[in-house]
Write a protein that holds these residues in place. Structure first.
Motif, PDB file in Angstrom:
ATOM      1  N   TYR A 395       0.847  -1.189   0.000  1.00  0.00           N
ATOM      2  CA  TYR A 395       0.000   0.000   0.000  1.00  0.00           C
ATOM      3  C   TYR A 395       0.883   1.240   0.000  1.00  0.00           C
ATOM      4  O   TYR A 395       1.796   1.370   0.835  1.00  0.00           O
ATOM      5  CB  TYR A 395      -0.928   0.007   1.213  1.00  0.00           C
ATOM      6  CG  TYR A 395      -1.941  -1.115   1.165  1.00  0.00           C
ATOM      7  CD1 TYR A 395      -3.188  -0.916   0.584  1.00  0.00           C
ATOM      8  CD2 TYR A 395      -1.647  -2.378   1.683  1.00  0.00           C
ATOM      9  CE1 TYR A 395      -4.113  -1.949   0.530  1.00  0.00           C
ATOM     10  CE2 TYR A 395      -2.570  -3.412   1.622  1.00  0.00           C
ATOM     11  CZ  TYR A 395      -3.805  -3.187   1.048  1.00  0.00           C
ATOM     12  OH  TYR A 395      -4.725  -4.205   0.978  1.00  0.00           O
ATOM     13  N   SER A 397       0.923   5.415   0.162  1.00  0.00           N
ATOM     14  CA  SER A 397       0.126   6.555   0.616  1.00  0.00           C
ATOM     15  C   SER A 397       0.855   7.856   0.278  1.00  0.00           C
ATOM     16  O   SER A 397       2.063   7.978   0.506  1.00  0.00           O
ATOM     17  CB  SER A 397      -0.097   6.462   2.130  1.00  0.00           C
ATOM     18  OG  SER A 397      -0.550   7.693   2.647  1.00  0.00           O
ATOM     19  N   ASN A 411     -16.486  12.516  -4.372  1.00  0.00           N
ATOM     20  CA  ASN A 411     -16.879  11.513  -5.363  1.00  0.00           C
ATOM     21  C   ASN A 411     -16.733  12.014  -6.797  1.00  0.00           C
ATOM     22  O   ASN A 411     -16.881  11.230  -7.734  1.00  0.00           O
ATOM     23  CB  ASN A 411     -18.337  11.086  -5.132  1.00  0.00           C
ATOM     24  CG  ASN A 411     -18.501  10.300  -3.845  1.00  0.00           C
ATOM     25  OD1 ASN A 411     -17.603   9.601  -3.411  1.00  0.00           O
ATOM     26  ND2 ASN A 411     -19.673  10.448  -3.222  1.00  0.00           N
ATOM     27  N   TRP A 414     -12.677  12.121  -9.428  1.00  0.00           N
ATOM     28  CA  TRP A 414     -12.196  11.142 -10.406  1.00  0.00           C
ATOM     29  C   TRP A 414     -12.762  11.405 -11.800  1.00  0.00           C
ATOM     30  O   TRP A 414     -12.349  10.747 -12.764  1.00  0.00           O
ATOM     31  CB  TRP A 414     -12.571   9.728  -9.967  1.00  0.00           C
ATOM     32  CG  TRP A 414     -12.195   9.399  -8.559  1.00  0.00           C
ATOM     33  CD1 TRP A 414     -13.029   9.238  -7.494  1.00  0.00           C
ATOM     34  CD2 TRP A 414     -10.873   9.218  -8.039  1.00  0.00           C
ATOM     35  NE1 TRP A 414     -12.324   8.963  -6.352  1.00  0.00           N
ATOM     36  CE2 TRP A 414     -10.984   8.938  -6.654  1.00  0.00           C
ATOM     37  CE3 TRP A 414      -9.592   9.269  -8.600  1.00  0.00           C
ATOM     38  CZ2 TRP A 414      -9.888   8.707  -5.845  1.00  0.00           C
ATOM     39  CZ3 TRP A 414      -8.496   9.031  -7.784  1.00  0.00           C
ATOM     40  CH2 TRP A 414      -8.638   8.753  -6.423  1.00  0.00           C
ATOM     41  N   LYS A 439      -6.805   6.926 -11.498  1.00  0.00           N
ATOM     42  CA  LYS A 439      -7.784   5.867 -11.215  1.00  0.00           C
ATOM     43  C   LYS A 439      -7.811   4.818 -12.317  1.00  0.00           C
ATOM     44  O   LYS A 439      -7.850   3.606 -12.051  1.00  0.00           O
ATOM     45  CB  LYS A 439      -9.176   6.475 -11.035  1.00  0.00           C
ATOM     46  CG  LYS A 439     -10.216   5.448 -10.595  1.00  0.00           C
ATOM     47  CD  LYS A 439     -11.538   6.092 -10.274  1.00  0.00           C
ATOM     48  CE  LYS A 439     -12.532   5.046  -9.742  1.00  0.00           C
ATOM     49  NZ  LYS A 439     -13.830   5.640  -9.396  1.00  0.00           N
ATOM     50  N   ASN A 448      -7.163  -0.979  -6.319  1.00  0.00           N
ATOM     51  CA  ASN A 448      -8.069   0.103  -5.933  1.00  0.00           C
ATOM     52  C   ASN A 448      -7.289   1.285  -5.385  1.00  0.00           C
ATOM     53  O   ASN A 448      -6.164   1.135  -4.885  1.00  0.00           O
ATOM     54  CB  ASN A 448      -9.059  -0.376  -4.865  1.00  0.00           C
ATOM     55  CG  ASN A 448      -9.990  -1.459  -5.393  1.00  0.00           C
ATOM     56  OD1 ASN A 448     -10.596  -1.295  -6.445  1.00  0.00           O
ATOM     57  ND2 ASN A 448     -10.080  -2.563  -4.672  1.00  0.00           N
ATOM     58  N   ASN A 450      -8.102   4.878  -2.908  1.00  0.00           N
ATOM     59  CA  ASN A 450      -9.066   5.568  -2.051  1.00  0.00           C
ATOM     60  C   ASN A 450      -8.501   6.917  -1.631  1.00  0.00           C
ATOM     61  O   ASN A 450      -7.284   7.146  -1.670  1.00  0.00           O
ATOM     62  CB  ASN A 450      -9.366   4.726  -0.801  1.00  0.00           C
ATOM     63  CG  ASN A 450     -10.013   3.402  -1.149  1.00  0.00           C
ATOM     64  OD1 ASN A 450     -11.022   3.347  -1.840  1.00  0.00           O
ATOM     65  ND2 ASN A 450      -9.415   2.311  -0.681  1.00  0.00           N
ATOM     66  N   VAL A 452      -8.908  10.087   1.425  1.00  0.00           N
ATOM     67  CA  VAL A 452      -9.423  10.592   2.692  1.00  0.00           C
ATOM     68  C   VAL A 452      -8.997  12.054   2.780  1.00  0.00           C
ATOM     69  O   VAL A 452      -7.817  12.374   2.644  1.00  0.00           O
ATOM     70  CB  VAL A 452      -8.855   9.805   3.891  1.00  0.00           C
ATOM     71  CG1 VAL A 452      -9.399  10.382   5.193  1.00  0.00           C
ATOM     72  CG2 VAL A 452      -9.196   8.329   3.768  1.00  0.00           C
ATOM     73  N   PHE A 463      -3.231   3.738  -2.520  1.00  0.00           N
ATOM     74  CA  PHE A 463      -3.517   2.727  -3.535  1.00  0.00           C
ATOM     75  C   PHE A 463      -2.656   1.502  -3.273  1.00  0.00           C
ATOM     76  O   PHE A 463      -1.663   1.553  -2.540  1.00  0.00           O
ATOM     77  CB  PHE A 463      -3.289   3.274  -4.949  1.00  0.00           C
ATOM     78  CG  PHE A 463      -1.869   3.627  -5.273  1.00  0.00           C
ATOM     79  CD1 PHE A 463      -1.004   2.705  -5.865  1.00  0.00           C
ATOM     80  CD2 PHE A 463      -1.372   4.906  -4.986  1.00  0.00           C
ATOM     81  CE1 PHE A 463       0.305   3.044  -6.175  1.00  0.00           C
ATOM     82  CE2 PHE A 463      -0.065   5.249  -5.290  1.00  0.00           C
ATOM     83  CZ  PHE A 463       0.783   4.308  -5.889  1.00  0.00           C
TER      84      PHE A 463
END
Length: 468
Positions: A395, A397, A411, A414, A439, A448, A450, A452, A463
């Motif tokens: 992962y 970051s 949302n 992307w 993405k 995937n 994400n 935050v 990712f």
């Protein structure tokens, strides 16, 4: 639809009715007659055999008189509605009993042969011409003192069989008509549950073909038709969204191309007509170069997204050290980071950590994420890049401590060409395609990504990649 499918179903229904009646009419009599004859003859034979075995031998032992026999035969004649003959072994009539509906019994049966009935125990016909109509004849031997002394013959008119057969066929016809009328409910069910919904779906297909994507199929049943209608309604809504997206996409591309082109054209025309003096042209040439770089970046991003859109993108996967890539990409931002006094904090899980991925695509992902982080970070701040090793995944970051992303925009970031108001005002060089490329690249690897984010606190993108 009205002149084809439903009409065909009605025609098939009518043909089915005629064929059913024709089949019952042609085959019914034959199918009913033979079993009925066998059943009646078997019943008559049991009656004849019982009398011939248990009663008539007493006549030859002189225990009963001829009148007693005649009385017994008369009872059988009334019970069975048949002609009853009692003959000796040569066919000479001993006594008989029959109603007026039958011909009188002969004194002797010509060419009498008890074996002519055979193993079937009965025969049909006019029995040597003694009857004017067909009868069922059964024969039972009367055995006394271990030999056949005589025979009991019972002749039952075939008209009785025909009457029973007619009653059965009449009942069959009535049942057939009732079943045919009840089956009309199938036709009605087809109309209400299949034909009507299918007509609405067909109408929807015509509307969609003509470009009316706003049309919605009014079918809400909990069956296959309802599921198909819901799927088509969903498809039309997706097509509407896609159409809106295409319009928005073209508008955004046009806007992002027009703005730098307008600037370039204006400055070039001003330099050509002398509005901008030669001593100031260097300044405006740098602006033209800056706008040209914007167009180059936008074109490159569009080509990159087109690679993902073709769905035929072949990833050149290989094993490489993700830490080395992170260091190289971070080093490429040294100039701008020095200007803004931004520093990178690298937190690695191990000294070396190899992953399997398309090296060039992952470099672009890291570049776009770091570029975004720098754009939205304040001067004299930090950006943290951290790797974590969990199972068969790595992962990565990228975390900044900048202005953050509004909750209602999380949302949408992307989407292609999407820019928050802060982004458009703070950095006009962005194309709005960076995160869309990120993405698409990560999802092309089957992984995937994400995000935050909290306004005023910062943003973190995480990712995953498969580990070697």
């Amino acid at each position: 639809m009205k002149s084809t499918l439903y009409l065909k179903f009605v025609i098939v229904y009518i043909i089915f009715g005629f064929l059913s009646i024709f089949t019952v009419a042609t085959l019914g009599s034959g199918l009913v007659s033979a079993p009925l004859i066998r059943n009646v003859s078997s019943s008559v034979y049991r009656e004849a055999n019982m009398v011939a075995t248990n009663y008539l031998p007493q006549f030859f032992s002189e225990q009963i008189s001829l009148n007693d026999v005649r009385t017994q035969l008369t009872g059988i004649e009334i019970h069975l509605n048949a002609a009853v003959w009692f003959v000796d072994r040569d066919g000479v009539m001993i006594t008989s009993a029959q109603s007026d509906n039958f011909s009188p019994a002969p004194h002797k049966i010509t060419d009498f042969n008890p074996a002519e009935i055979g193993s079937s125990r009965y025969m049909t016909g006019d029995y040597h011409g003694y009857f004017s109509e067909d009868v069922i004849t059964v024969l039972a031997p009367v055995v006394y003192d271990y030999s056949s002394k005589g025979y009991l013959l019972i002749h039952k008119s075939m008209n009785d069989i025909t009457q029973i057969q007619d009653i059965l066929m009449h009942s069959a016809y009535i049942s057939l008509v009732v079943i045919y009328l009840l089956s009309f409910m199938i036709l009605l069910a087809f109309r209400f549950f299949v034909y009507r919904p299918l007509s609405k779906i067909t109408e929807a297909a015509k509307q969609y073909a003509s470009g009316n994507l706003e049309y919605e199929i009014p079918v809400n049943t909990e069956d296959e038709m309802g599921y198909l209608s819901a799927s088509l309604n969903y498809m039309s809504s997706q097509l509407r969204d896609m159409e809106d997206y295409q319009k928005k996409f073209v508008a955004n591309v046009s806007h992002d191309f027009r703005s730098p082109l307008t600037s370039i054209k204006g400055y070039v025309e001003a330099m050509a007509d002398g509005t901008i003096p030669p001593e100031m042209q260097e300044k405006y040439l740098k602006i033209i170069l800056f706008e040209t770089e914007r167009l180059t970046d936008l074109t490159h991003d569009l080509l990159t997204l087109n690679e993902f859109d073709t769905k035929n993108l072949l990833l050149d996967k290989s094993a490489f050290d993700i830490h080395e890539i992170i260091k190289n990409v971070a080093a490429s931002f040294e100039g701008i980071c020095t200007q803004k006094k931004i520093s990178f904090e690298l937190i690695f899980a191990t000294k070396h950590l190899e992953v399997i991925a398309d090296k060039r695509k992952i470099q672009q992902v890291l570049y776009n994420l770091l570029d975004n982080a720098i754009k939205f970070s304040d001067s004299e701040s930090d950006i943290t890049i951290e790797t974590t090793n969990r199972g068969d995944k790595v992962y990565i970051s990228v975390k900044d401590y900048g202005i953050g992303i509004p909750r209602n925009a999380l949302n949408k970031i992307w989407e292609r060409f999407y820019k928050t108001d802060l982004s458009r005002g703070k950095d006009k060089k962005g194309t709005g395609l960076g995160l869309a490329i990120v993405k698409e690249a990560i999802q092309a690897h089957g992984e995937n990504i994400n995000v935050v984010s909290t306004e005023g606190v910062g943003t973190e993108f995480i990712f995953s990649l498969p580990k070697v």
